[in-house]
Structure formats: structure tokens, C-alpha cells
Design a protein around this motif. Structure first.
Motif, mmCIF file in Angstrom:
data_model
loop_
_atom_site.group_PDB
_atom_site.id
_atom_site.type_symbol
_atom_site.label_atom_id
_atom_site.label_comp_id
_atom_site.label_asym_id
_atom_site.label_seq_id
_atom_site.Cartn_x
_atom_site.Cartn_y
_atom_site.Cartn_z
ATOM 1 N N ALA A 25 45.516 44.387 105.765
ATOM 2 C CA ALA A 25 45.890 43.133 105.113
ATOM 3 C C ALA A 25 45.181 41.945 105.780
ATOM 4 O O ALA A 25 45.826 40.948 106.116
ATOM 5 N N ASP A 26 43.884 42.165 106.014
ATOM 6 C CA ASP A 26 43.042 41.117 106.579
ATOM 7 C C ASP A 26 43.505 40.669 107.965
ATOM 8 O O ASP A 26 43.310 39.522 108.364
ATOM 9 N N ARG A 27 44.197 41.593 108.629
ATOM 10 C CA ARG A 27 44.609 41.235 109.983
ATOM 11 C C ARG A 27 44.184 42.342 110.917
ATOM 12 O O ARG A 27 44.088 43.504 110.539
ATOM 13 N N GLN A 28 43.955 41.944 112.139
ATOM 14 C CA GLN A 28 43.529 42.894 113.169
ATOM 15 C C GLN A 28 44.740 43.374 113.929
ATOM 16 O O GLN A 28 45.559 42.576 114.390
ATOM 17 N N TRP A 29 44.883 44.701 113.995
ATOM 18 C CA TRP A 29 46.017 45.297 114.688
ATOM 19 C C TRP A 29 45.483 46.067 115.874
ATOM 20 O O TRP A 29 44.504 46.763 115.797
ATOM 21 N N GLN A 30 46.148 45.888 117.003
ATOM 22 C CA GLN A 30 45.782 46.691 118.170
ATOM 23 C C GLN A 30 47.062 47.260 118.726
ATOM 24 O O GLN A 30 48.019 46.550 119.039
ATOM 25 N N LEU A 31 47.096 48.615 118.827
ATOM 26 C CA LEU A 31 48.308 49.294 119.295
ATOM 27 C C LEU A 31 47.977 50.086 120.532
ATOM 28 O O LEU A 31 46.992 50.815 120.571
ATOM 29 N N ARG A 37 55.138 52.325 127.792
ATOM 30 C CA ARG A 37 55.106 51.003 127.194
ATOM 31 C C ARG A 37 54.486 51.053 125.812
ATOM 32 O O ARG A 37 53.842 52.030 125.442
ATOM 33 N N CYS A 38 54.717 50.013 125.070
ATOM 34 C CA CYS A 38 54.152 49.931 123.731
ATOM 35 C C CYS A 38 53.782 48.492 123.504
ATOM 36 O O CYS A 38 54.627 47.608 123.586
ATOM 37 N N ASP A 39 52.533 48.275 123.224
ATOM 38 C CA ASP A 39 52.060 46.901 122.980
ATOM 39 C C ASP A 39 51.378 46.893 121.634
ATOM 40 O O ASP A 39 50.574 47.752 121.325
ATOM 41 N N ASP A 86 46.681 40.126 115.033
ATOM 42 C CA ASP A 86 45.974 38.847 115.005
ATOM 43 C C ASP A 86 46.433 37.959 116.159
ATOM 44 O O ASP A 86 46.746 36.781 115.990
ATOM 45 N N GLY A 87 46.484 38.540 117.310
ATOM 46 C CA GLY A 87 46.819 37.768 118.494
ATOM 47 C C GLY A 87 48.295 37.662 118.752
ATOM 48 O O GLY A 87 48.728 37.365 119.866
ATOM 49 N N GLN A 88 49.076 37.963 117.771
ATOM 50 C CA GLN A 88 50.530 37.910 117.987
ATOM 51 C C GLN A 88 50.962 39.217 118.635
ATOM 52 O O GLN A 88 50.647 40.301 118.179
ATOM 53 N N ARG A 89 51.689 39.110 119.733
ATOM 54 C CA ARG A 89 52.016 40.306 120.501
ATOM 55 C C ARG A 89 53.472 40.750 120.270
ATOM 56 O O ARG A 89 54.370 39.941 120.193
ATOM 57 N N PHE A 90 53.592 42.048 120.211
ATOM 58 C CA PHE A 90 54.946 42.643 120.141
ATOM 59 C C PHE A 90 55.013 43.741 121.169
ATOM 60 O O PHE A 90 54.030 44.414 121.427
ATOM 61 N N ASN A 91 56.179 43.881 121.763
ATOM 62 C CA ASN A 91 56.317 44.910 122.785
ATOM 63 C C ASN A 91 57.479 45.829 122.451
ATOM 64 O O ASN A 91 58.426 45.451 121.769
ATOM 65 N N GLY A 92 57.356 47.016 123.046
ATOM 66 C CA GLY A 92 58.468 47.978 123.023
ATOM 67 C C GLY A 92 58.977 48.270 121.621
ATOM 68 O O GLY A 92 58.232 48.483 120.673
ATOM 69 N N GLN A 111 57.830 47.066 113.862
ATOM 70 C CA GLN A 111 56.766 46.451 113.064
ATOM 71 C C GLN A 111 55.890 47.527 112.431
ATOM 72 O O GLN A 111 55.561 47.463 111.256
ATOM 73 N N LEU A 112 55.559 48.511 113.261
ATOM 74 C CA LEU A 112 54.700 49.583 112.768
ATOM 75 C C LEU A 112 55.386 50.362 111.631
ATOM 76 O O LEU A 112 54.773 50.665 110.608
ATOM 77 N N ALA A 113 56.651 50.668 111.884
ATOM 78 C CA ALA A 113 57.390 51.448 110.880
ATOM 79 C C ALA A 113 57.447 50.716 109.556
ATOM 80 O O ALA A 113 57.222 51.298 108.492
ATOM 81 N N ALA A 114 57.721 49.435 109.626
ATOM 82 C CA ALA A 114 57.825 48.654 108.396
ATOM 83 C C ALA A 114 56.469 48.594 107.710
ATOM 84 O O ALA A 114 56.378 48.687 106.478
#
Lengths: 374, 886
Positions: free
Chosen positions: B80-86, B95-97, B101-107, B113-116
Motif C-alpha cells: 500500500a505504497d508504504r515500506q514495511w520492515q519486520l 523481540r519484534c520490531d 514508513d518510519g513509524q515503529r511498533f514493538n512486541g 499490526q501484521l495480523a490486521a
């Protein structure tokens, strides 16, 4: 200065099982405890006698146990009890009275007047003229004989009868046993104590229906009282004072809920009933789901507080609003079903559609609750 | 979604870090031999998304034997025109990072987020399982699982449906199925599959029926009880009334009155009886007296009669005496006439006898002459017959003997003829004068001889000629002739005739003689049928009789004179007749005289007895006692008549009184009053017993609390009715709800299936032109319909076909997801290994087409199989080497 209590229509043995196994017996029991309270009141007021103007029992074949309990409930008052058979407990060839007598259950201070003869309570200053029913129904006026019955002049002439005063009461009265409205005057009675009419009602200065002391139907007509009667001397005007006696008030409400404030008013009204009562509530109109939930909650509270709460909601329609639907997170075809059920309440069997909608709403709420819990 | 870079370290066989990048937007082929780590790569991608970094159970991710390792996966992708890094690290320093698009999510947040984003569920604890995988579970095909679709689709179902719904621009229901299920569960509690009540609903209906029945029974009992109470009241009232009035006593009084009246009538009846008897007696007496008087009268009358009779008899007697002389004279005349007639008759008889004898004598004389004549004739004939019989006796021949004679004669003649015919003929014609001697017989002249035997012809002078006839026969014949001649001779001698003719003649003569004898005998028989001797006797008899007659005639005296003439004139019959008449006359006269005498005697006797009776009667009547008796009888009669009249009147009057009292009705009254009283009293007693029984029964029933019980039952019934009504309404509401929900859901499903169907058809046409694959309400492939073939269910397809259909379906789902803007990464681990070459060819076209829209990671151990996919084949071994080198 004789003083006595006038009561009637105790209807001991009446069954209220339709209110369920818990409330039914409680209501039946209430009738006995009310009698106990009458005894207590009689003692408290130190009256000379208690007159019961018929229908002490609700039927002829009441269990022996109940019969004994009634007479035991009289213990609180040691003065004379004067009882008259009414249409429910008429002095038939074989009656509850003959049985009570066989059971040896009638205390000595209880006078059961099975025949049309004067009872002279000289000590109390009372001459009682009874008109006992010896058939379930009669079509002649049993109080006729009062007119020509001589009594000692120094005693009050008190008539005791059970039936309907002709031309005064509505047609839907209990029995056709007629009583002349002028009887007290014709028979020179100081007081005519009547039974059969369950509400408290004055016919003339000297003629009263005491009504039943414990209300037994949804009719707000002054039931639940006894009459405290005081007559200074023969010929003096009686001073009659109703005294509240009943344990439960019977309320029958019919309300129409049209706008949100109607519901608020109803809930308010319910909350304001102080005593434990027997309530029959018939509602019609429209409610949204939120309103329905509030109503159910209020009814639940009322049910807990009162002896009996009967609700008749067949006339209600559930009309979920956008907000309701949003609140239930109804989406997709469920939304369509909600709409369809709402519309179906305008057609045949609206109560089925309403109930279906209520069930659906309940399921949706459960789902929501379940979802929220996760 | 486009995967750009994959980095793993300390992950199973990849102990060292491995980085793969340069993934194309379409198909990416990663090949390597078995065990080279293809599946490990797939596992790493799965772990990165599905497994919770915090889970402690994922020890299988570690390199074997390295318990201290911290498996780590890093993914870079765009969506969706966004860059994802997992970046995810397991087991150690977990850990899970996630950076979007620069917005970070942890754990956990990162994992949510991934599941959704991908459309799966995070396992609440432990390793992630298939049911959590959702859409990736569908699009990421594990090794050897390409043919299995059911589970994956069902786990992805809700995600798919909501995605599909969204793609239609409609709001579908996120929990609809659960609601339907709940409604169904609740409905099932109340109704069976066929719509019949069950459970509480059913019990409530049954309870109502039971209560209804009980209530009815109770109502009946109460009704009966009330009736009995009323009856008791009635009975008591009646009993009290009877006790007060005692109505039977009044009846008894009435009964007694009736009895008294009846007794009176009875008494009168008896009197009447007596009077009637007396009357009867009086009448009897009167009758007797009357009879006595009558007998007196009769005696006087009798005397008169008898006196009259006496006179009559006297007259008769005189008359008879007068007739007697006349009668005697007549008798004497008759006697004289009789005697004369007797004389005449005797004379007539003598004359007749003489006549008879004379006639017999004449007849006998004639007979005597005739007999004499016959006797002479008979004697003549007798002599002639003797002569004739003597002549006949001389002839011995008869017909038979004659016949024998004739036979012998004929035989002889025949023999002679035969002799002559065979005999030697000797004809001689001698000169005159010449002679010949033949057997000493001299022959001369001419003749012919027959020589039958040796014959010696002596010719004078010459000598002698001996001629012997030839042949035997001649000799035989000669012998026969001789024999016959002898016989004939014997017979002739026997018959004493000389020849046959004489025999004949004699026989003829004998016959004539016989006839004459016969005629004479007949003649003799006519003259003397019994023989001559009898004839002679007859003649002698006649002579003797004649002598007798002569004697008798002589004895008879012959009358003389006129008497003889008169006598001769009177016939004997006539004489007899006259005699008889005279005898009868005489008899008659004698009888008349006798009778007259008897009459006389009788009359005299009668007269005597009558006179005696008259005398006796007269004596009696004249008796003074008799007179007195008669007077007394007359007095009696008067008295009796008066008494009779009195009694009649008295009894008539009394009978009227009795009749008017009607004793029969009185008796009925008594009966009636008596039984009425008894019945009343009995009724009273019975009622008392009924009362007691009824009272007892009612006391028993009253204690049962019937009405209390009834009220209770009625209340229960009402309550049960309400409950039933509620249940009924609930059942109907639930049915309605369930129907509506199901209907809506079905409609929606059909709408949802439309786009999926479109994508399926798109791929399917490449494999099977004109085929369709149906999709059921769960979006599962159902029946495959191919041109010219029977429809076949997905589950029944061959392994290879299922794998192909499975891939097609997944690609179709991916297309749907993509249209809905959802991420679609397709991972195929060793796909289509069961497809044959032609199908594989078609599937490659399909895969290539899909790869135009989706990123596809294809892992395979057969790189040569996929060389025609238009993309480079990346060798895993090469990638590993590069990593080490890198």
C-alpha cells in the motif's frame, strides 16, 4: 359506648398460584397475617367485638389445615368475633362451618351465625341481626326479617349481611343476593355491616361495605381496610373510620410509551412505589433498543422489590434507531434483518417480530459483551 | 505486497546469516536440491508473521544442537505504497520490531499490526496453528499440501468474506454466522428439526393437557360435591318436615275411618245374608203348602174320572155280549163248508191217479213191441258177423308182406334181364327137319337161345358141341337168381299163395271183408247199444211193469153215476184250492170268536178293578181329617205370603244401602291409606339413612380441600398457559429470526460469490475451456463441470486435478484480495509436482498470468521444469555462497 370493627371478605383459602410457586403462597399467607393484624388492632383499640360480614372462607372445601390456621389467627383478640356465612362459605347442609365445628376448631369467643336469629351480646351492648346465606345464591332479600325482629331497647341494633345493595352497586358484583338499600332505616338499625363488595364503600350513614382487608384483585376501590365503628348509644349516628390493614397493594397500570420521556416517567413512577405491591403493568407504544434495555432493567429492579410484577408487553414495538444499530455494531445482512423485523411489527403477529428483534438484539449484545471480554 | 528482502540467521540449518534480496514483483523461482533449505526459508517467512516472538515453545526454529541460538528473521516489503520492515528474534533476547514508513511498533503491537494487515490471527499462546493463519494460510502453500483446500479456506473464510463484501462496497455482517448459530441453538431447544415442540415447550403443552384433564375431573367432583350438599339440605328439610308433621299418622287415621265404614257394611251384608236365607225358606214353605193343596184337588178330580170310566166299561161289556151269538153261527157255517170241500178233493185225487196209470200202461205196451223188433234184427246181424269174421281170418297176407313179395319178384325180374343181356346167344335156323339136341332137348326150326351155362349141343352126327358161356358174372347172376327164387318161394308158401297176383287178390278181398264187418257192427250197435243181452233184459223189465200196472188199475175203485162225471170234470188243483179257501174261512171265524171272548174277559176284569178304586177314593175323600187338613193348609199359605213380602222389601232396601257404600272401594281406600302411610314412614327411615351416609361422605370429601385444590390447579393452568404462550411466541420468533438470517445470508453469499466466480472462470478456461467450477456458500470450490463430462465434486477429483484446482482457487482468492486492496503474497513450496506435462504446461500459463498481478515465490527442486517461466532461476546454493562471501 360500644365500638367494634367491621370487616368482611377475608376469602381465606384463595389461591394465587398463577403468580408462581413463590409469590402465590405468600399472597395466600398474607390474608392470614392480615387477620392476625385485625386481631391485634382489635385488641389495641379495645373494641367490643369484630364483625365479619361473610366470605370468611373462599370456598367450602378448604383444607382442614387452612381452616385451623384461620381460627388460630384470631387468637390475638379475646373478645367476641361474630362471623356470618357469605356466598362463598354459605351455611349449606354440609359446609365449611359444619366441618370447622367437627374439627373443634372454632374457639368459644367466635360466634358463627348460621341461622337468622338475633345474637344478643348484652355485655357489649350489641344485638346482632344476621342474614346468613344458606344457599350459594338467593334471589330474595334475606334481611327482610330485620324489620320485624324485636331486640332489647338498650342494645344497639346491628345488622350483619352479605350481598349486593340493590340499585347502588355496579352490575358486575359477585352475587345476586339482594339487599334493600333502605334496610337500615326500615329495620331501625344502628348500623348495617355488609360484605361481598371487596372495596370499602359507604351506602348511607348507617350502611357500609368494609371491603376486604387484604386486597385480592387489581381494582383500586379502597380495598385493604377495616372499619372502626363507634356508636355512642342506640339511635346515635355511627362514627366510621377506615383503617388500612392490607399487606400488599394491588396496582394495575396501563401506560403508553411514545417518546423517551414517557419511559423516564414510567421508571420514575415504578421507583416511587414504596410498599411491596402486586403490580400488573400493561405497556404499549414504541421503544428503541436502548429504551428497551432501560425498561428491562427498571422492571428487573421492580420485580425484585415487589411481591409480584406482571408485565404485558404485547402492545410494544421495538424500533431500533441508527444509534442502536451502531451501538450493537450491526453490519452486513444483520442490519437488513433488523430493519425487516422492525418493519414486520407493523404487520401480522407484531409480537413475534418484536420478540425476534429482542432476541436478535440480545444475541448481538452478548456477542459484543463476549467480544469486549477478549 | 511485495517482498523485497529476506534475512535469516541462526535459523535451523542456516546458522549463519542468509540474505536474499532482489525479489521481483512477479514470479520468483528459488531452486535447490532436497535438504538445501527451501522449506526453511518458507518456515522463516511464516515464523516472522505468525509466531509470537514471546513464545517459548518454538525450539524447532533453532539450529540443531545449538540451545543458545536466537533464531532471527528480518523482512523488508512494501505494501500500500508504504515500506514495511519486520525484525523478529525468538527464544533468546526475544523481540519484534516493525517499522512502517518510519513509524515503529514493538512486541505485541507490532504483531497485531501484521495480523490486521495480512488477515490472520495471532495465537494467544504457544506455536501458531493452521486455524490462526487466515489468508496467508490460504496463499502460502506448504510442501505437499497444494491439494488440500478445505481447512485453509475455512480458516480464511471470515477474512475472505469480509474482504469480498468490502469489494462489493457493502457492509457484510462480521458476526452473522455466530448469530445464526446461536439462534439455531436456541430454536433447537424449543423445536425439533421438523418443527415440533420439544424440551420445555413440549413439556409445557403436555402439562397443560394434564392440568386441563385434572381440572375437569376436579370440577366434576366439585359439581358432584355441591349437588350432594344441596341434596343433603333438601333431605334435611324434608326430614324435619316429616318429623314435625308425621304425615303417615293422618293417613292412618283415614285408614281407620275407612276400616270402620267397611266393618259397618260388612255387618249389613251379613244381615242381608240372613234375611235372604229366611226369604228363601218362606218361599220354600209356601211352595210346599201350595203343592199339598193341589194334591187334595187332584184326588177329587181323580175320583170323578174313575167313575166315568166304570160306566164306559159297563157299556162296552154289554155291546160285546150282544155280538157273541152272531159270531158262533158264522163259525158253524164255515165248518160245514170245509168238510164238503175236503170230500170233493179226495175224489178228484183218485181219478187223477187212474188216468196216470192207464197212460203208462199204453206207453209200456208200445215199448215192448219195439224192443222185440230190435232184438230180432240184432240176432241176425250177429250171425252174419260171425261168418264174415271167419272168412277174414283165412286171409294171412297184409300190405307189408305184399310189398316184400313184390320186391322179391322185381329182383328176380331184374336178375333175369341181366342174365339175358350177358348170356351167350344161340340162334339157330335149322333146316326143316333137322334136329339138334341140346342137353337132351331137341331143337328144331329156328329160334334163339340164351345159354347161361355149359351147354352140350349134340349134333347128330357130328358129335357134340359143348358151349361154355364166357365170364364169371353169369354164374354169379345165376346164383343170385337162384337165391331170390328160393326166397320168393318160401314167402309164397308162407302166405299160402301161388303167385304174386294171387297175393294181391287175397289182400284186396280181405280189405273188402273188413269194411263189411265194420258196417255190420255199427248197425248192431244201433239196435242193441248195450248188447243183445241188455236188450233182452229191458224187454223183460217192460213185461214185469205191465203186470204191476194191470194189478194196480184193478185195485182202483171207479166212481159211478153223476158223481163220476162231476168228479171227472173237477180238476184236482181246483179241488185243493177250494179246500184251502174253506180252511182259511174256518180259521178266521174261530179266531174272531176267540178274540171276542178275550175282550169280554178283559173288560170284566177292568170293570171290577175300576169299581174297587172308585170305592177306595170315595172313602178317603169322605174322611173328616182330610177336610181339616185342607183348611189348615189354606191358613198357612196366607201367613207365608205376608212374611215373604216383608222380607223382600227389607232386603231390597238394605241391598241399596250396601251398594251405595261401595265396599270394594272402601277396601281399596284401606289399602291405599295403609300403603301410603307405610311408604311415607319407610321413606322417612330411608331418608334418615341416606342422610347419615351422605353426611359421612360429604365430611370426607370436604376435608380434601377440593376447591382449594381446584383454585390452585386453575392458577397453575393459567400460569402454564402463559408460559406456553411465551414459549410458543419465542419459538415462533426464533424461527422467524433464523429464517430471516439464513435467507439474508444466503442472498449475500450468492452476491459475494459472483466476483470469485469471475476470477475462477478466468483461470479455469486456460486449463479446461468452457468448464465451470462451482463455489459453495463457504467459498469452497465445489463441483467441476467440464464440457462433455459428468460433473465431479472437488473432493472426488484425482490428486493432480485437486492440486491444479487448488492452485486455481487460491489464485482466484488472491485476485479478489488484490481487488480489495489486501496484500497478496503467494508462496508455492514445490508446487504442481503431480501434474502431467500437458497440464503442467497449462498451469504454467496460469501461474505466469497470476504473476502479472501478484508476487509469487516458487520453491522447487526441479529447476529445469520451470525454465520456461521467463524469469531467472535462483539457485539456493548459490545464494548461500553469496551470503558467505558477502
Amino acid at each position: 359506648m360500644p365500638r367494634f370493627l367491621h370487616t368482611a371478605d377475608w376469602q381465606i383459602g384463595r389461591q394465587y398460584d398463577r403468580f408462581g410457586p413463590e409469590d402465590g403462597p405468600a399472597l395466600a399467607q398474607a390474608r392470614l397475617t392480615t387477620v392476625e393484624r385485625i386481631a391485634a388492632l382489635a385488641t389495641e383499640l379495645a373494641v367490643d367485638a369484630v364483625l365479619v360480614a361473610g366470605d370468611v372462607f373462599d370456598a367450602q372445601t378448604i383444607s382442614d389445615r387452612t381452616v385451623r390456621r384461620l381460627f388460630m389467627a384470631l387468637q390475638g383478640f379475646g373478645g367476641p368475633w361474630v362471623m356470618l356465612p357469605g356466598n362463598h362459605d354459605a351455611a349449606l347442609a354440609e359446609s365449611i362451618w359444619s366441618r370447622a365445628r367437627r374439627l373443634n376448631a372454632i374457639p368459644d369467643n367466635v360466634h358463627v351465625l348460621l341461622t337468622a336469629e338475633p345474637l344478643l351480646l348484652a355485655e357489649q351492648g350489641l344485638a346482632i341481626l344476621p342474614a346468613p346465606l344458606t344457599q350459594r345464591q338467593t334471589f330474595s332479600d334475606l334481611t327482610d326479617w330485620f324489620d320485624h325482629a324485636p331486640t332489647p331497647l338498650h342494645l344497639l341494633r346491628i345488622g350483619l349481611a352479605h350481598g349486593s345493595v340493590q340499585g347502588i352497586l355496579a352490575e358486575d358484583i359477585d352475587s345476586p343476593n339482594p339487599i334493600d338499600p333502605q334496610r337500615a332505616a326500615h329495620a331501625r338499625l344502628d348500623y348495617l355491616a355488609l360484605g361481598d363488595w371487596h372495596g370499602c364503600r359507604q351506602i348511607d350513614d348507617r350502611t357500609w361495605y368494609s371491603g376486604t382487608p387484604e386486597q385480592d384483585r387489581f381494582k383500586s376501590n379502597g380495598a385493604g381496610q377495616v372499619l372502626d365503628v363507634q356508636i355512642d348509644a342506640p339511635g346515635a349516628a355511627p362514627q366510621v373510620k377506615p383503617v388500612a390493614m392490607g399487606e400488599f397493594t394491588w396496582l394495575q397500570w396501563q401506560r403508553r410509551l411514545q417518546v423517551a420521556s414517557d419511559l423516564d416517567a414510567l421508571i420514575e413512577e415504578l421507583e416511587q412505589i414504596e410498599r411491596s405491591s402486586v403490580i400488573s403493568l400493561t405497556l404499549e407504544g414504541e421503544l428503541d433498543l436502548a429504551g428497551e434495555q432501560r425498561l428491562q432493567a427498571a422492571l428487573g429492579r421492580a420485580e425484585a422489590r415487589h411481591r409480584v410484577l406482571e408485565c404485558q408487553l404485547d402492545g410494544m414495538r421495538l424500533l431500533p434507531t441508527e444509534a442502536d444499530i451502531a451501538a450493537l455494531q450491526v453490519d452486513g445482512y444483520l442490519d437488513e434483518v433488523v430493519g425487516q423485523l422492525r418493519d414486520m411489527q407493523q404487520a401480522d403477529e407484531p409480537e413475534v417480530a418484536r420478540e425476534a428483534l429482542a432476541i436478535l438484539a440480545g444475541l448481538l449484545r452478548e456477542r459484543q459483551a463476549g467480544g469486549a471480554a477478549v | 505486497m511485495k517482498l523485497e528482502q529476506l534475512r535469516i540467521s541462526q535459523f535451523r540449518q542456516f546458522r549463519e546469516p542468509l540474505v536474499i534480496d532482489g525479489f521481483g514483483p512477479g514470479l520468483n523461482l528459488i531452486c535447490g536440491p532436497n535438504e538445501s533449505g527451501k522449506s526453511t526459508l518458507v518456515r522463516a517467512i511464516r515464523a516472522a508473521f505468525f509466531e509470537r516472538h514471546s513464545s517459548g515453545t518454538l525450539t524447532d526454529l533453532r539450529p540443531w544442537g545449538d540451545s543458545g541460538a536466537a533464531p532471527e528473521v528480518e523482512l523488508r516489503f512494501s505494501h500500500a505504497d508504504r515500506q514495511w520492515q519486520l525484525s523478529k528474534r525468538f527464544l533468546q533476547r526475544k523481540r519484534c520490531d516493525l517499522t512502517i514508513d518510519g513509524q515503529r511498533f514493538n512486541g505485541d503491537e507490532a504483531e497485531e499490526q501484521l495480523a490486521a494487515m495480512l488477515g490472520f490471527n495471532v495465537a494467544s499462546r504457544g506455536a501458531s496453528k493452521a486455524e490462526h493463519w487466515g489468508i496467508p494460510g490460504l496463499l502460502w502453500i506448504e510442501q505437499g499440501m497444494g491439494q488440500e483446500l478445505d481447512e485453509a479456506v475455512s480458516h480464511a473464510g471470515d477474512h475472505l468474506k469480509s474482504v469480498l463484501g468490502a469489494s462489493l462496497g457493502e457492509v457484510t455482517s462480521s458476526g452473522g454466522d455466530e448469530v445464526i448459530r446461536q439462534a439455531r441453538v436456541q430454536l433447537d431447544e424449543l423445536l425439533t428439526g421438523t418443527g415440533k415442540p420439544r424440551g420445555d415447550y413440549k413439556l409445557s403443552g403436555e402439562r397443560i393437557a394434564v392440568l386441563d384433564e385434572e381440572l375437569q375431573a376436579l370440577d366434576q367432583r366439585i359439581g358432584a360435591y355441591r349437588q350432594q350438599v344441596d341434596r343433603l339440605g333438601e333431605l334435611r328439610q324434608q326430614q324435619a318436615g316429616d318429623e314435625a308433621d308425621k304425615p303417615w299418622e293422618a293417613l292412618r287415621v283415614q285408614q281407620q275411618e275407612a276400616e270402620r265404614k267397611y266393618a259397618e257394611v260388612q255387618r249389613q251384608t251379613e244381615e242381608q245374608q240372613r234375611d235372604l236365607q229366611a226369604l228363601e225358606q218362606v218361599r220354600g214353605h209356601r211352595q210346599i203348602v201350595l203343592e199339598q193343596l193341589r194334591s187334595h184337588e187332584e184326588q177329587a178330580k181323580d175320583l170323578q174320572q174313575r167313575q166315568g170310566k166304570c160306566q164306559q166299561l159297563q157299556q162296552q161289556l154289554e155291546q160285546l155280549a150282544g155280538q157273541q151269538a152272531e159270531l158262533v153261527a158264522a163259525q158253524d157255517a164255515a165248518l160245514a163248508a170245509y168238510q164238503q170241500a175236503q170230500q170233493q178233493e179226495r175224489q178228484a185225487r183218485q181219478w187223477a191217479r187212474r188216468e196216470t196209470l192207464e197212460r203208462e200202461r199204453q206207453r209200456l205196451l208200445k215199448q215192448q213191441q219195439q224192443l222185440q223188433l230190435s232184438l230180432e234184427q240184432a240176432r241176425l246181424l250177429q250171425n252174419e258177423l260171425v261168418t264174415q269174421q271167419q272168412a277174414l281170418a283165412a286171409v294171412r297176407i297184409n300190405d307189408q308182406q305184399l310189398a316184400q313179395l313184390e320186391q322179391l319178384h322185381n329182383q328176380l325180374r331184374e336178375l333175369d334181364i341181366r342174365q339175358q343181356s350177358i348170356a351167350t346167344r344161340l340162334r339157330y335156323e335149322l333146316l326143316p327137319g333137322q334136329q339138334l339136341s341140346l342137353d337132351q332137348q331137341q331143337l328144331s326150326g329156328s329160334d334163339e337161345l340164351l345159354l347161361l351155362q355149359e351147354t352140350q349141343l349134340d349134333i347128330a352126327g357130328i358129335g357134340k358141341l359143348i358151349i361154355t358161356p364166357g365170364g364169371q358174372d353169369l354164374a354169379t347172376l345165376a346164383r343170385k337168381t337162384e337165391h331170390a327164387r328160393d326166397q320168393l318161394q318160401v314167402l309164397l308158401e308162407q302166405l299160402r299163395v301161388s303167385s304174386l297176383d294171387e297175393a294181391r287178390e287175397q289182400l284186396q278181398l280181405a280189405k273188402a271183408q273188413n269194411a263189411a264187418i265194420h258196417a255190420n257192427r255199427k248197425l248192431l250197435a244201433s239196435h242193441a247199444p248195450a248188447g243183445i243181452e241188455a236188450l233182452e233184459q229191458d224187454a223183460a223189465g217192460v213185461v214185469a211193469r205191465l203186470a204191476e200196472l194191470e194189478q194196480e188199475l184193478g185195485a182202483l175203485e171207479m166212481p159211478v153215476g153223476e158223481a163220476a162225471v162231476a168228479t171227472a170234470a173237477v180238476d184236482t188243483g181246483l179241488a185243493e184250492q177250494i179246500l184251502q179257501q174253506a180252511a182259511a174261512q174256518l180259521q178266521q171265524r174261530e179266531a174272531a170268536t176267540g178274540k171276542h171272548n178275550e175282550q169280554l174277559i178283559g173288560l170284566r176284569q177292568n170293570l171290577a178293578s175300576a169299581e174297587e178304586e172308585c170305592r177306595l177314593l170315595q172313602t178317603r175323600l169322605d174322611d173328616p181329617q182330610h177336610m181339616q187338613q185342607q183348611r189348615k193348609l189354606n191358613d198357612n199359605l196366607l201367613t207365608l205370603r205376608a212374611e215373604e213380602a216383608r222380607l223382600e222389601q227389607q232386603s231390597n232396601e238394605r241391598a241399596a244401602r250396601i251398594a251405595s257404600a261401595r265396599p270394594d272401594i272402601l277396601q281399596q281406600d284401606i289399602q291405599r291409606y295403609r300403603s301410603s302411610a307405610a311408604q311415607l314412614e319407610q321413606g322417612f327411615n330411608q331418608r334418615r339413612e341416606e342422610l347419615l351416609a351422605l353426611q359421612g361422605r360429604l365430611q370426607g370429601e370436604g376435608a380434601d380441600g377440593l376447591e382449594e385444590h381446584r383454585a390452585s390447579l386453575a392458577a397453575e393452568l393459567e400460569s402454564e398457559h402463559r408460559r406456553y404462550h411465551q414459549l410458543d411466541r419465542r419459538a415462533r420468533a426464533l424461527a422467524l429470526l433464523h429464517n430471516l438470517l439464513s435467507e439474508k445470508r444466503q442472498q449475500l453469499t450468492r452476491r459475494l460469490q459472483a466476483p470469485l466466480q469471475k476470477h475462477l472462470d478466468h483461470y479455469l478456461q486456460l486449463l479446461f475451456p468452457q468448464a465451470t467450477l462451482e463455489v459453495d456458500e463457504n467459498l469452497m470450490p465445489g463441483r467441476l463441470l467440464r464440457h462433455g463430462q459428468d460433473a465431479s465434486e472437488f473432493a472426488t477429483l484425482s490428486f493432480g486435478a485437486r492440486e491444479q484446482m487448488g492452485l486455481i482457487s487460491r489464485l482466484a482468492y488472491a485476485d479478489l484480495l488484490r481487488e480489495a486492496g489486501r496484500p497478496t503474497l503467494i508462496i508455492l513450496d514445490d508446487a504442481l509436482v503431480h501434474s502431467d506435462q500437458p497440464r503442467l504446461g497449462q498451469m504454467k500459463r496460469i501461474l505466469f498470468d497470476a504473476a502479472q498481478r501478484h508476487q509469487v515465490l516458487l520453491f522447487s527442486c526441479h529447476p529445469d521444469k520451470w525454465r520456461d517461466m521467463g524469469v531467472p532461476v535462483r539457485e539456493l546454493e548459490g545464494l548461500k555462497t553469496a551470503a558467505i562471501e558477502g
